[in-house]
Design an enzyme around this catalytic site. Structure first.
Site, PDB file in Angstrom:
ATOM      1  N   GLU A  13      12.025  -6.461  -8.959  1.00  0.00           N
ATOM      2  CA  GLU A  13      11.274  -5.239  -9.262  1.00  0.00           C
ATOM      3  C   GLU A  13      12.189  -4.263  -9.988  1.00  0.00           C
ATOM      4  OE1 GLU A  13       7.631  -4.362  -6.747  1.00  0.00           O
ATOM      5  OE2 GLU A  13       9.326  -3.526  -5.686  1.00  0.00           O
TER       6      GLU A  13
ATOM      7  N   GLY B 188       1.683  -2.552  -6.177  1.00  0.00           N
ATOM      8  CA  GLY B 188       1.556  -1.276  -5.484  1.00  0.00           C
ATOM      9  C   GLY B 188       0.234  -0.604  -5.820  1.00  0.00           C
TER      10      GLY B 188
ATOM     11  N   HIS C 148      12.945  -2.231  -0.468  1.00  0.00           N
ATOM     12  CA  HIS C 148      12.183  -1.689  -1.598  1.00  0.00           C
ATOM     13  C   HIS C 148      12.971  -0.548  -2.247  1.00  0.00           C
ATOM     14  CE1 HIS C 148       9.075   0.252  -3.945  1.00  0.00           C
ATOM     15  NE2 HIS C 148       8.412  -0.888  -3.880  1.00  0.00           N
TER      16      HIS C 148
ATOM     17  N   TRP D  36       0.821  -1.225   0.000  1.00  0.00           N
ATOM     18  CA  TRP D  36       0.000   0.000   0.000  1.00  0.00           C
ATOM     19  C   TRP D  36       0.851   1.269   0.000  1.00  0.00           C
ATOM     20  CZ3 TRP D  36      -4.480  -0.776   4.117  1.00  0.00           C
ATOM     21  CH2 TRP D  36      -5.271  -1.864   3.725  1.00  0.00           C
TER      22      TRP D  36
HETATM   23  P1  PGA Z   1       3.446  -0.585  -8.637  1.00  0.00           P
HETATM   24  O1  PGA Z   1       4.397  -0.712  -7.369  1.00  0.00           O
HETATM   25  O2  PGA Z   1       2.649  -1.837  -8.709  1.00  0.00           O
HETATM   26  O3  PGA Z   1       2.603   0.631  -8.348  1.00  0.00           O
HETATM   27  O4  PGA Z   1       4.329  -0.419  -9.809  1.00  0.00           O
HETATM   28  C1  PGA Z   1       5.101  -1.875  -7.113  1.00  0.00           C
HETATM   29  C2  PGA Z   1       6.072  -1.637  -6.006  1.00  0.00           C
HETATM   30  O5  PGA Z   1       6.624  -0.538  -5.903  1.00  0.00           O
HETATM   31  O6  PGA Z   1       6.291  -2.517  -5.173  1.00  0.00           O
END
Ligand code: PGA
Length: 248
Positions: A164, A232, A87, A9
């Site tokens: 990511e 996200g 992250h 979130w």
């Molecule tokens: P997003 O974010 O799905 O909005 O791209 C993913 C994240 O930052 O973990």
């Protein structure tokens, strides 16, 4: 095995009432809900199917003179089972280094929280051909710390590694489109190779994150090697989450 959705979130929503409402509207099996710290307890008390996750922790603890920080033990005591570590928004905005991420990773594992270790390259790193070097460093630093400082009891640890790509995260503004699933598969294979060289006996699952939404979730999750998604923006939209969850 069912796949997993990690709902990150980030710094949303603004009030506890909205957080509870969102939690109730997206309470699914195989979903880990990661609200901001102030909402963890309230969210934990209204979900029955989803699991509770935090967005960060500090490596020291269980208590101590660390202003603004939260320990693994404190999180566990309010029902947190998972924690996002490293992250890219923290690496970028707060200067979290591989070294710091490694310490957090070890703290999570040693305290019995399931870590979701985020790794990924920036757009510049991708363009300059440094992607593999960056990923290798991120992975090695974290996992080597675990080797130096292993948890007691020889448990077969469950760990999630979330690939990511920084440029693919919806708010990155650089390029902001998802990775191509075929490229994600290659990257996961590369990360697995790096880990196999380190020779660890952990139960590691690999997930993808970065602009996953209703339109593209199936493209990623149809592949056996992609064992879940870190979401996200779309995790804040109950109608979208409902449809995504049916695809796992
Ligand atoms: P997003 O974010 O799905 O909005 O791209 C993913 C994240 O930052 O973990």
């Amino acid at each position: 095995m069912a796949k997993i959705i990690i709902a990150n979130w980030k710094m949303n929503p603004v009030s506890i009432e909205e957080a509870v409402e969102l939690a109730q509207a997206t309470d699914y099996e195989n979903l880990v809900m990661c609200p901001p710290f102030p909402f963890l307890k309230a969210v934990g008390s209204v979900i029955s199917k989803a699991k509770l996750g935090a967005q960060d922790l500090f490596w020291e603890g269980p208590v101590g003179p660390f202003t603004g920080e939260v320990s693994a033990t404190e999180l566990k005591k309010i029902g947190v089972q998972y924690v996002i570590i490293g992250h890219s928004e923290r690496r970028k905005n707060l200067g979290e280094t591989d070294e710091m991420v490694g310490k957090k990773f070890v703290a999570a594992v040693k305290n019995g929280l399931i870590p979701i270790l985020c790794v990924g390259e920036t757009w510049e790193e991708k363009q300059s051909g440094e992607k593999e070097k960056v990923l290798k460093e991120q992975i090695k630093t974290a996992f080597q710390k675990l080797k130096i400082d292993p948890p007691v009891g020889g448990l077969k640890l469950k760990i999630y590694v979330a690939y990511e790509p920084v440029w693919a995260i919806s708010t990155s503004g650089v390029n902001s489109h998802p990775d191509r699933p075929e490229d994600t598969l290659e990257t996961i294979a590369f990360i697995k190779k790096v880990l196999s060289e380190l020779n660890y006996n952990f139960d590691i699952k690999f997930i993808y994150g970065g602009s996953v939404n209703l339109q593209n979730a199936g493209d990623f999750l149809q592949h056996e090697e992609i064992e879940g998604a870190l979401i996200g923006g779309a995790s804040l939209k109950p109608e979208e989450m409902e449809k995504i969850i049916t695809q796992i």
